[in-house]
Design a protein around this motif. Structure first.
Motif, short mmCIF file in Angstrom:
data_model
loop_
_atom_site.label_atom_id
_atom_site.label_comp_id
_atom_site.label_asym_id
_atom_site.label_seq_id
_atom_site.Cartn_x
_atom_site.Cartn_y
_atom_site.Cartn_z
N GLN A 26 1.96 9.33 -5.92
CA GLN A 26 2.32 10.73 -5.62
C GLN A 26 3.47 11.23 -6.49
OE1 GLN A 26 3.21 10.33 -1.50
NE2 GLN A 26 1.07 10.50 -0.84
N ASP B 201 0.83 -1.21 0.00
CA ASP B 201 0.00 0.00 0.00
C ASP B 201 0.86 1.25 0.00
OD1 ASP B 201 -2.31 -1.42 -0.07
OD2 ASP B 201 -2.69 -1.33 2.09
N ARG B 202 1.92 1.22 0.81
CA ARG B 202 2.79 2.39 0.88
C ARG B 202 3.55 2.58 -0.43
NH1 ARG B 202 5.47 4.96 6.11
NH2 ARG B 202 6.94 6.36 5.13
N ARG C 125 1.05 4.11 -2.86
CA ARG C 125 0.80 5.52 -2.56
C ARG C 125 1.96 6.39 -3.05
NH1 ARG C 125 -0.66 4.64 2.54
NH2 ARG C 125 1.28 5.37 3.49
#
Ligand SMILES: [Zn+2]
Length: 324
Positions: free
Chosen positions: A285, A277-278, A281
Protein backbone atom coordinates in the motif's frame (compact mmCIF):
# COMPACT_ATOMS: atom_id res chain seq x y z
CA UNK A 1 26.13 -24.11 37.90
CA UNK A 2 26.68 -27.33 35.96
CA UNK A 3 29.83 -29.35 36.67
CA UNK A 4 31.37 -28.38 33.33
CA UNK A 5 31.02 -24.64 34.01
CA UNK A 6 32.23 -24.98 37.61
CA UNK A 7 35.41 -26.72 36.48
CA UNK A 8 35.91 -24.10 33.75
CA UNK A 9 35.58 -21.28 36.30
CA UNK A 10 37.82 -23.15 38.77
CA UNK A 11 40.55 -23.49 36.12
CA UNK A 12 40.18 -19.80 35.34
CA UNK A 13 40.53 -18.87 39.00
CA UNK A 14 43.58 -21.07 39.52
CA UNK A 15 45.19 -19.58 36.42
CA UNK A 16 44.48 -16.05 37.66
CA UNK A 17 45.82 -16.96 41.10
CA UNK A 18 49.19 -17.95 39.59
CA UNK A 19 49.25 -14.72 37.52
CA UNK A 20 48.50 -12.68 40.61
CA UNK A 21 51.27 -14.33 42.61
CA UNK A 22 53.74 -13.56 39.81
CA UNK A 23 52.56 -9.95 39.66
CA UNK A 24 52.77 -9.58 43.45
CA UNK A 25 56.34 -10.91 43.44
CA UNK A 26 57.23 -8.12 40.99
CA UNK A 27 55.25 -5.37 42.77
CA UNK A 28 54.87 -6.34 46.45
CA UNK A 29 53.81 -2.78 47.44
CA UNK A 30 50.65 -2.95 45.24
CA UNK A 31 47.81 -3.34 47.76
CA UNK A 32 45.20 -3.80 45.00
CA UNK A 33 46.86 -7.02 43.84
CA UNK A 34 46.87 -8.44 47.37
CA UNK A 35 43.16 -7.61 47.70
CA UNK A 36 42.37 -9.40 44.42
CA UNK A 37 44.34 -12.44 45.59
CA UNK A 38 42.21 -12.57 48.76
CA UNK A 39 39.05 -12.46 46.61
CA UNK A 40 40.29 -15.26 44.36
CA UNK A 41 41.16 -17.40 47.41
CA UNK A 42 37.76 -16.71 48.88
CA UNK A 43 36.05 -17.81 45.63
CA UNK A 44 38.14 -21.03 45.58
CA UNK A 45 37.17 -21.66 49.22
CA UNK A 46 33.48 -21.20 48.39
CA UNK A 47 33.93 -23.73 45.58
CA UNK A 48 35.46 -26.24 47.99
CA UNK A 49 32.56 -25.68 50.41
CA UNK A 50 29.93 -25.91 47.66
CA UNK A 51 28.62 -22.37 48.24
CA UNK A 52 30.11 -20.85 45.08
CA UNK A 53 27.60 -19.00 42.84
CA UNK A 54 25.15 -18.38 45.69
CA UNK A 55 24.18 -14.77 46.42
CA UNK A 56 25.49 -13.75 49.84
CA UNK A 57 22.41 -11.62 50.42
CA UNK A 58 19.41 -13.72 49.33
CA UNK A 59 21.10 -17.16 49.00
CA UNK A 60 19.54 -17.60 45.57
CA UNK A 61 21.81 -18.46 42.61
CA UNK A 62 23.90 -15.75 40.94
CA UNK A 63 23.27 -15.36 37.17
CA UNK A 64 25.55 -17.87 35.40
CA UNK A 65 26.50 -15.59 32.48
CA UNK A 66 27.77 -13.02 34.99
CA UNK A 67 29.91 -15.63 36.77
CA UNK A 68 31.44 -16.72 33.48
CA UNK A 69 32.41 -13.10 32.75
CA UNK A 70 33.53 -12.30 36.30
CA UNK A 71 34.11 -15.36 38.54
CA UNK A 72 34.51 -13.13 41.60
CA UNK A 73 30.89 -11.94 41.55
CA UNK A 74 29.24 -12.63 44.93
CA UNK A 75 25.78 -11.05 44.65
CA UNK A 76 22.86 -11.62 42.28
CA UNK A 77 21.70 -8.68 40.16
CA UNK A 78 18.95 -7.88 42.66
CA UNK A 79 21.46 -7.48 45.48
CA UNK A 80 24.24 -5.41 44.02
CA UNK A 81 25.30 -2.46 46.11
CA UNK A 82 24.39 0.98 44.84
CA UNK A 83 27.99 1.53 43.72
CA UNK A 84 28.04 -1.76 41.82
CA UNK A 85 24.67 -0.96 40.25
CA UNK A 86 25.88 2.47 39.11
CA UNK A 87 29.02 0.94 37.63
CA UNK A 88 26.92 -1.61 35.72
CA UNK A 89 24.62 1.15 34.43
CA UNK A 90 27.62 3.17 33.23
CA UNK A 91 28.95 0.11 31.38
CA UNK A 92 25.59 -0.39 29.70
CA UNK A 93 25.29 3.28 28.75
CA UNK A 94 28.74 3.14 27.21
CA UNK A 95 27.91 -0.09 25.33
CA UNK A 96 24.74 1.55 24.00
CA UNK A 97 26.73 4.56 22.79
CA UNK A 98 29.30 2.33 21.07
CA UNK A 99 26.48 0.45 19.36
CA UNK A 100 24.72 3.65 18.20
CA UNK A 101 27.98 4.77 16.59
CA UNK A 102 28.02 1.59 14.50
CA UNK A 103 24.75 2.49 12.79
CA UNK A 104 24.91 3.62 9.17
CA UNK A 105 24.30 7.21 8.11
CA UNK A 106 20.57 8.06 8.28
CA UNK A 107 18.79 8.75 4.96
CA UNK A 108 21.85 7.55 3.05
CA UNK A 109 21.73 7.87 -0.75
CA UNK A 110 24.15 5.84 -2.85
CA UNK A 111 24.36 4.40 -6.36
CA UNK A 112 20.86 5.55 -7.34
CA UNK A 113 19.30 4.22 -4.12
CA UNK A 114 17.52 6.13 -1.39
CA UNK A 115 17.29 4.59 2.09
CA UNK A 116 15.74 5.02 5.51
CA UNK A 117 15.89 2.87 8.62
CA UNK A 118 14.52 2.64 12.14
CA UNK A 119 16.65 0.90 14.80
CA UNK A 120 15.14 0.52 18.27
CA UNK A 121 16.80 -1.70 20.91
CA UNK A 122 14.44 -3.12 23.52
CA UNK A 123 16.94 -2.46 26.32
CA UNK A 124 20.11 -0.36 26.26
CA UNK A 125 21.69 -2.52 23.54
CA UNK A 126 20.31 -4.59 20.67
CA UNK A 127 21.01 -7.95 19.04
CA UNK A 128 19.72 -6.56 15.73
CA UNK A 129 22.16 -5.61 13.00
CA UNK A 130 21.36 -2.96 10.40
CA UNK A 131 23.93 -1.71 7.92
CA UNK A 132 24.31 0.21 4.67
CA UNK A 133 27.73 0.20 3.03
CA UNK A 134 28.31 2.14 -0.18
CA UNK A 135 31.22 0.66 -2.14
CA UNK A 136 32.36 1.24 -5.73
CA UNK A 137 29.04 2.79 -6.80
CA UNK A 138 27.10 -0.10 -5.29
CA UNK A 139 25.19 -0.36 -2.06
CA UNK A 140 25.60 -3.26 0.39
CA UNK A 141 22.79 -3.66 2.88
CA UNK A 142 22.19 -6.00 5.82
CA UNK A 143 19.40 -6.54 8.32
CA UNK A 144 19.95 -9.33 10.82
CA UNK A 145 19.01 -10.65 14.21
CA UNK A 146 21.39 -12.43 16.59
CA UNK A 147 19.76 -15.12 18.77
CA UNK A 148 19.13 -14.00 22.33
CA UNK A 149 18.95 -10.48 23.67
CA UNK A 150 20.94 -7.98 25.65
CA UNK A 151 24.68 -7.60 26.01
CA UNK A 152 25.73 -11.07 24.74
CA UNK A 153 23.64 -10.62 21.57
CA UNK A 154 24.95 -7.09 21.05
CA UNK A 155 28.56 -8.34 21.22
CA UNK A 156 27.86 -10.80 18.42
CA UNK A 157 26.09 -8.04 16.51
CA UNK A 158 29.26 -5.92 16.65
CA UNK A 159 31.21 -8.88 15.33
CA UNK A 160 28.86 -9.23 12.34
CA UNK A 161 29.28 -5.50 11.77
CA UNK A 162 33.09 -5.80 11.72
CA UNK A 163 33.01 -8.82 9.41
CA UNK A 164 30.65 -7.28 6.84
CA UNK A 165 32.40 -3.90 6.98
CA UNK A 166 35.80 -5.45 6.33
CA UNK A 167 34.64 -7.81 3.57
CA UNK A 168 32.23 -5.49 1.71
CA UNK A 169 35.05 -3.45 0.16
CA UNK A 170 37.16 -6.40 -1.01
CA UNK A 171 35.34 -6.97 -4.30
CA UNK A 172 34.58 -10.58 -3.36
CA UNK A 173 31.29 -11.94 -4.72
CA UNK A 174 28.51 -11.59 -2.16
CA UNK A 175 28.06 -15.36 -1.84
CA UNK A 176 31.69 -15.71 -0.77
CA UNK A 177 31.33 -12.86 1.71
CA UNK A 178 28.36 -14.59 3.32
CA UNK A 179 30.23 -17.93 3.48
CA UNK A 180 33.24 -16.30 5.13
CA UNK A 181 31.13 -14.37 7.62
CA UNK A 182 29.31 -17.62 8.43
CA UNK A 183 32.54 -19.50 9.08
CA UNK A 184 34.21 -16.86 11.27
CA UNK A 185 30.98 -16.08 13.12
CA UNK A 186 30.33 -19.79 13.70
CA UNK A 187 33.80 -20.35 15.10
CA UNK A 188 33.44 -17.58 17.66
CA UNK A 189 29.80 -17.89 18.70
CA UNK A 190 28.97 -20.19 21.61
CA UNK A 191 26.95 -23.33 20.89
CA UNK A 192 23.34 -22.37 20.25
CA UNK A 193 24.12 -18.81 19.16
CA UNK A 194 23.39 -17.89 15.56
CA UNK A 195 22.13 -15.04 13.44
CA UNK A 196 19.45 -14.83 10.80
CA UNK A 197 19.92 -12.13 8.20
CA UNK A 198 19.15 -10.76 4.78
CA UNK A 199 22.03 -9.12 2.98
CA UNK A 200 22.36 -7.84 -0.51
CA UNK A 201 24.17 -5.80 -3.07
CA UNK A 202 22.27 -3.22 -5.13
CA UNK A 203 23.72 -1.87 -8.38
CA UNK A 204 22.88 1.47 -10.04
CA UNK A 205 21.23 -0.51 -12.89
CA UNK A 206 18.55 -1.76 -10.47
CA UNK A 207 20.05 -5.23 -10.31
CA UNK A 208 19.94 -6.65 -6.76
CA UNK A 209 21.60 -9.81 -5.47
CA UNK A 210 20.02 -10.98 -2.24
CA UNK A 211 20.87 -13.67 0.33
CA UNK A 212 18.31 -14.63 2.91
CA UNK A 213 19.95 -16.78 5.61
CA UNK A 214 17.10 -18.11 7.73
CA UNK A 215 15.52 -14.66 8.10
CA UNK A 216 11.97 -13.34 7.58
CA UNK A 217 11.01 -12.84 3.93
CA UNK A 218 12.33 -9.67 2.32
CA UNK A 219 9.56 -7.74 0.54
CA UNK A 220 9.85 -6.02 -2.82
CA UNK A 221 6.98 -3.76 -3.90
CA UNK A 222 6.33 -1.32 -6.71
CA UNK A 223 4.71 -1.05 -10.13
CA UNK A 224 4.97 -4.78 -10.71
CA UNK A 225 3.07 -5.67 -7.52
CA UNK A 226 4.56 -7.25 -4.44
CA UNK A 227 7.01 -10.11 -4.02
CA UNK A 228 8.39 -11.98 -0.99
CA UNK A 229 11.96 -13.26 -1.05
CA UNK A 230 11.95 -16.25 1.28
CA UNK A 231 14.97 -17.72 3.05
CA UNK A 232 17.21 -19.90 0.91
CA UNK A 233 19.72 -20.84 3.59
CA UNK A 234 20.35 -21.62 7.23
CA UNK A 235 21.07 -18.96 9.85
CA UNK A 236 24.71 -17.89 10.07
CA UNK A 237 26.79 -19.66 12.70
CA UNK A 238 24.76 -22.85 12.69
CA UNK A 239 27.02 -24.93 10.43
CA UNK A 240 30.48 -23.75 9.44
CA UNK A 241 30.34 -25.31 5.97
CA UNK A 242 26.80 -24.25 5.04
CA UNK A 243 26.14 -23.16 1.44
CA UNK A 244 24.24 -19.96 0.67
CA UNK A 245 22.42 -19.35 -2.58
CA UNK A 246 21.50 -16.01 -4.09
CA UNK A 247 18.25 -14.57 -5.38
CA UNK A 248 18.68 -12.09 -8.25
CA UNK A 249 16.12 -9.37 -8.87
CA UNK A 250 15.66 -6.44 -11.22
CA UNK A 251 14.16 -3.42 -9.47
CA UNK A 252 12.63 -0.68 -11.61
CA UNK A 253 12.69 3.02 -10.76
CA UNK A 254 10.25 3.56 -7.88
CA UNK A 255 10.45 -0.04 -6.60
CA UNK A 256 11.16 -0.52 -2.91
CA UNK A 257 12.87 -3.28 -0.95
CA UNK A 258 11.77 -3.64 2.67
CA UNK A 259 13.61 -5.58 5.43
CA UNK A 260 12.67 -5.99 9.09
CA UNK A 261 13.30 -8.08 12.22
CA UNK A 262 10.89 -10.00 14.46
CA UNK A 263 10.27 -6.89 16.56
CA UNK A 264 7.83 -6.16 13.71
CA UNK A 265 6.65 -9.54 12.43
CA UNK A 266 6.24 -11.09 15.90
CA UNK A 267 4.89 -8.01 17.67
CA UNK A 268 1.75 -8.97 19.57
CA UNK A 269 -1.37 -7.28 20.89
CA UNK A 270 -2.26 -9.97 23.42
CA UNK A 271 -4.25 -12.07 20.90
CA UNK A 272 -2.47 -12.06 17.55
CA UNK A 273 0.93 -11.52 15.97
CA UNK A 274 1.52 -8.70 13.50
CA UNK A 275 2.70 -11.28 10.97
CA UNK A 276 4.35 -11.25 7.56
CA UNK A 277 1.01 -10.89 5.70
CA UNK A 278 0.34 -7.57 7.39
CA UNK A 279 3.92 -6.42 6.65
CA UNK A 280 3.44 -7.39 3.00
CA UNK A 281 0.08 -5.60 2.74
CA UNK A 282 1.42 -2.45 4.32
CA UNK A 283 4.50 -2.29 2.11
CA UNK A 284 2.34 -2.85 -1.01
CA UNK A 285 0.00 0.00 0.00
CA UNK A 286 2.80 2.42 0.89
CA UNK A 287 5.41 1.46 -1.72
CA UNK A 288 5.00 4.66 -3.75
CA UNK A 289 6.10 6.84 -0.83
CA UNK A 290 9.73 7.79 -0.06
CA UNK A 291 11.54 5.36 2.29
CA UNK A 292 11.29 7.62 5.37
CA UNK A 293 7.50 7.89 4.93
CA UNK A 294 7.15 4.16 4.40
CA UNK A 295 9.04 3.52 7.66
CA UNK A 296 6.87 6.10 9.50
CA UNK A 297 3.68 4.53 8.12
CA UNK A 298 4.88 1.11 9.25
CA UNK A 299 5.60 2.37 12.78
CA UNK A 300 2.13 4.01 12.88
CA UNK A 301 0.46 0.78 11.82
CA UNK A 302 2.51 -1.18 14.38
CA UNK A 303 1.37 1.19 17.15
CA UNK A 304 -2.25 0.83 16.04
CA UNK A 305 -1.93 -2.96 16.00
CA UNK A 306 -0.21 -3.41 19.37
CA UNK A 307 -2.61 -0.92 21.03
CA UNK A 308 -0.28 -0.27 23.94
CA UNK A 309 0.81 -3.90 24.53
CA UNK A 310 4.45 -3.95 25.72
CA UNK A 311 7.20 -4.40 23.16
CA UNK A 312 9.14 -7.66 23.68
CA UNK A 313 11.94 -7.52 21.15
CA UNK A 314 14.49 -5.34 19.39
CA UNK A 315 12.99 -3.70 16.31
CA UNK A 316 14.69 -2.84 13.02
CA UNK A 317 13.12 -1.65 9.75
CA UNK A 318 14.99 -0.77 6.54
CA UNK A 319 13.57 0.55 3.27
CA UNK A 320 15.62 0.93 0.09
CA UNK A 321 14.08 2.57 -2.99
CA UNK A 322 15.42 2.88 -6.53
CA UNK A 323 15.40 6.53 -7.51
CA UNK A 324 14.56 7.96 -10.89
ZN1 LIG B 1 20.57 -11.92 45.80
Amino acid sequence: MATLEISFVQNQLELRRRRLEEAIALAPQNAGLAGLLREVDSALERMAKGTYGICESCHDTVEQDRLLVDPLVRYCLDHLTEIQRDALQRDLDLAAEVQRKLLPQPALRAGGWETSYHYAPLGPVSGDYCDLIPSDGQLFFVVGDVSGKGVAASMLMTQLHALFRSLAGTGLPLGQIVSRVNRVFGESALAGQYATLVCGQAKPTGEVELHNAGHWPAIVAGGGGVLRIESTGLPLGMFCEAEFSATRLQLEVGDTLFLYTDGLSEAGNGDDEYGVDRVTRLVRQQAARPPAELIAACLDDLRTFTAGAPRLDDLTLLAIKRRG
